[in-house]
Structure formats: structure tokens, C-alpha cells
Design an enzyme around this catalytic site. Structure first.
Site, PDB file in Angstrom:
ATOM      1  N   CYS A 266       0.810  -1.225   0.000  1.00  0.00           N
ATOM      2  CA  CYS A 266       0.000   0.000   0.000  1.00  0.00           C
ATOM      3  C   CYS A 266       0.840   1.270   0.000  1.00  0.00           C
ATOM      4  O   CYS A 266       0.623   2.179  -0.807  1.00  0.00           O
ATOM      5  CB  CYS A 266      -0.980  -0.007   1.178  1.00  0.00           C
ATOM      6  SG  CYS A 266      -0.216   0.070   2.817  1.00  0.00           S
ATOM      7  N   HIS A 314      -2.511   1.309   6.967  1.00  0.00           N
ATOM      8  CA  HIS A 314      -2.900   1.224   5.553  1.00  0.00           C
ATOM      9  C   HIS A 314      -3.068   2.624   4.987  1.00  0.00           C
ATOM     10  O   HIS A 314      -3.392   3.575   5.708  1.00  0.00           O
ATOM     11  CB  HIS A 314      -4.199   0.431   5.400  1.00  0.00           C
ATOM     12  CG  HIS A 314      -4.511   0.083   3.969  1.00  0.00           C
ATOM     13  ND1 HIS A 314      -3.782  -0.833   3.247  1.00  0.00           N
ATOM     14  CD2 HIS A 314      -5.461   0.562   3.114  1.00  0.00           C
ATOM     15  CE1 HIS A 314      -4.274  -0.922   2.018  1.00  0.00           C
ATOM     16  NE2 HIS A 314      -5.279  -0.078   1.915  1.00  0.00           N
ATOM     17  N   HIS A 326      -5.728   1.889  -4.319  1.00  0.00           N
ATOM     18  CA  HIS A 326      -4.852   1.348  -3.275  1.00  0.00           C
ATOM     19  C   HIS A 326      -4.483  -0.094  -3.576  1.00  0.00           C
ATOM     20  O   HIS A 326      -5.093  -0.759  -4.416  1.00  0.00           O
ATOM     21  CB  HIS A 326      -5.522   1.444  -1.892  1.00  0.00           C
ATOM     22  CG  HIS A 326      -6.644   0.473  -1.673  1.00  0.00           C
ATOM     23  ND1 HIS A 326      -6.878  -0.157  -0.474  1.00  0.00           N
ATOM     24  CD2 HIS A 326      -7.621   0.025  -2.516  1.00  0.00           C
ATOM     25  CE1 HIS A 326      -7.937  -0.941  -0.561  1.00  0.00           C
ATOM     26  NE2 HIS A 326      -8.407  -0.849  -1.782  1.00  0.00           N
TER      27      HIS A 326
END
Length: 352
Positions: A266, A314, A326
């Protein structure tokens, strides 16, 4: 007497007959107790989904720790290389200074070891004496400067050596952190994959559907809060480049620790996107949250980074219209998702 006896006998007989005439109650042997119901050990698909999600979340947090340790290790390796070069240069300089000092010593020896002042007094030439005084002072100054430079170089070498030792210790500590994080990542991912592998094909399809439903529910709640009403800002020029880079990677697989070009995690995706836009940012989502300027959600614009979960484990890039791009987790590809499909911690702007 006889009458009383007969009456008592009659009463006893009547009572006996009454007892015999009354209905008899039957007593059966006690039945064995019913076994307690055995609780089902089979988890529901929703419970499995939550457990898998938790395992991947833990793996994501460990991935951030791994990436941070790797980034620090790279930096310390670079520092050690620079210090090693400085040490080599310092040693060469010391050798040069020693040669120059040796040359001066040999010159003194050739002059029978007499001090410069004594040699001038013995010359017998007044002009030579005056010229010699000037040269002697210059020589003394040069010798003093030579010794001072040698001492400074020695001190620098000692400092470089100590710094190199300190950086080496830090490097080894970060390698240990990397190894621990890597072990944890692999364990969490293996546990999640094992859970998924125990499901039947129909259950795996339903599991994916449950994931999507959970994301949709979160996104719908976020939109219903009115969060998107005031978000209508245009991306900056670097932001447009970052968005173009990230969306071009849609479909590539998530691989923890990866920074491209064929796979990303990510924060690998977001950091590389902004590097391509000419604005280098920290490598990990936690450092992106810690170091980059925070902005309100209502002020969000495409290119901004949305940090998720309470541990900032994240990150996704906002691309407009309530969506992000993402890299979700192992087993998934870079994709689009609702900006509110996960728990939002906050928003940061790389080019503020």
C-alpha cells in the site's frame, strides 16, 4: 370391654380397607439426565471473514515495521559507506602530513640540527640575517599549521570511526527488526491463507461477497454522513501526476515490501506515485501519517493520501468522487475502492 375392643377392631379394618381402596401411585426408575447440547465449533463465514481481515491487518502493520526498518538500514548503510570514504581520505591526508613533517625533520638534520636562529647568527651577513628571520617565522608558522592540521585530522578520523561503529550497531538492530517483522508477516499471511484454503469453492465466493458487502456498508455510511458534499477541489499539478501513476498500476498484485514496478504494497504504491510526481515522501504509511501535513477531510483533493486504521497501517490515494486507488492486501491486486470503505484515521497532503 368387649364392645370397645370390637369397635377398635372395626375402625382399624375400615381404615385398612380405605387405604387398600385408594388409587396406587406408581414410581418409575429415574431417567438418565439428557446430555448438554454440544456447541458448534464451526465458525460462520462472517466470523471467518473477520478473522482473515484481522490477520491481514496484523500483517499490514508488520509490513510497515519491516519497511521502516529497511529504510533505516539503507540510510545507515549509506552513512557507513560515506564514513568509510572519509576515513580512507583522512588516512591518506595523515600520511601526506607525516611526509611533510618528515621532510622538515630531514632538512633540520642536514643543517646539523642547529636551530634556525643559531644558523642565522653564524652567517655573518646582516641582510641574510634579516631575510632569514622572515623565512624562519614563516617556517615556524607553517610547522605550527602542519601540526595543527595533523591533530585536527586525527580527531576527525576518531570521530568518523566512532560514528561508523554507532551506525553499524543501528544497522544490525534494524536488521534484527526486519527479520522479526518478516517472520510475523509470513506467519499472519500463512494463517489467513490456511483459513481460506479450508473453505469450499462456494464459500470462498461468498467470502469475497461478504468482503464487498462490508466495504459497501462502510462506504454508504461514510457518504450518508455528508462527508463528500464539500469535497470538490481540483488536484494540484503534482497531484495529477501522482494520481496518473497510481491508477496506471491498477491490476498489479499486492506484494508486501514491494515498491514496483511489477508489484506494490500500500505505501509502496503511494510513495512511488509521489516520487514520480517529483515530491519524495516517507516510505511507510505510519511515517506518512507522522511526517506529512494533516488536512481536514472536507478539504481533501485528488492526490491526497487517506490513512486508515488506528495504527495507520494502511494508506490509499484519493482520486476524487469518493474513491481511492490502493493496494489492499496479499491475494488482491491494486484496485479502486470507496474512500470510506475502511476506518479513516485522517488525511495527509504530500505537496502542501
Amino acid at each position: 370391654m368387649y364392645r370397645r375392643h370390637c369397635a377398635a377392631a372395626a375402625i382399624t379394618l375400615v381404615c385398612a380397607m380405605a387405604v387398600l381402596a385408594s388409587p396406587v401411585q406408581a414410581f418409575a426408575a429415574p431417567a438418565p439426565p439428557s446430555p448438554a447440547p454440544v456447541p458448534s465449533t464451526k465458525k460462520t463465514l462472517e466470523e471467518v471473514r473477520q478473522e482473515i481481515d484481522g490477520l491481514y491487518r496484523a500483517a499490514g502493520s508488520a509490513t510497515d515495521a519491516y519497511n521502516l526498518a529497511e529504510e533505516k538500514a539503507k540510510k545507515q548503510s549509506g552513512e557507513i559507506v560515506k564514513l568509510a570514504q572519509a576515513i580512507v581520505e583522512g588516512q591518506a591526508k595523515i600520511a601526506e602530513l607525516k611526509d611533510r613533517a618528515g621532510a622538515q625533520a630531514r632538512d633540520e638534520y642536514r643543517n646539523a640540527g642547529l636551530p634556525p636562529g643559531a644558523r642565522l647568527m653564524l652567517s655573518g651577513d646582516p641582510q641574510l640575517f634579516l631575510d632569514g628571520i622572515s623565512r624562519t617565522r614563516q617556517g615556524q608558522k607553517a610547522t605550527k599549521g602542519l601540526l595543527g592540521e595533523m591533530n585536527r585530522t586525527q580527531e576527525d578520523l576518531q570521530t568518523y570511526t566512532q560514528d561508523a561503529s554507532t551506525n553499524w550497531t543501528k544497522l544490525e538492530a534494524n536488521r534484527v527488526k526486519q527479520a522479526k517483522a518478516k517472520k510475523k508477516i509470513n506467519a499472519q499471511i500463512a494463517a489467513a491463507k490456511k483459513l481460506e484454503s479450508q473453505l469450499e469453492k462456494k464459500e470462498r465466493a461468498r467470502l469475497l461477497q461478504l468482503e464487498q458487502e462490508a466495504e459497501y456498508k462502510s462506504q454508504t455510511a461514510w457518504l450518508s454522513s455528508g462527508a463528500l458534499k464539500e469535497i470538490n477541489r481540483e488536484a494540484s499539478a503534482p497531484g495529477k501526476k501522482a494520481v496518473a501513476f497510481a491508477t496506471a498500476k491498477i491490476g498489479l498484485p499486492y506484494v508486501w515490501g514491494a515498491e514496483g514496478p511489477k508489484s506494490y504494497d500500500c505505501s509502496g504504491l503511494t510513495s512511488q506515485a509521489w516520487a514520480a510526481a517529483g515530491r519524495p515522501i516517507p516510505r511507510t504509511s505510519q511515517e506518512q501519517w507522522r511526517q506529512l501535513p494533516h488536512i481536514a477531510i472536507k478539504d481533501m483533493r485528488p492526490g491526497d493520501l487517506i490513512i486508515y486504521h488506528s495504527d495507520a497501517s494502511h494508506v490509499g490515494m484519493y482520486i476524487g468522487d469518493g474513491a481511492i486507488v490502493h493496494a489492499p492486501r496479499p491475494g488482491r491486486n491494486v484496485t479502486l475502492a470507496g474512500a470510506g470503505s475502511m476506518e479513516i484515521l485522517g488525511v495527509v497532503r504530500p505537496d502542501k
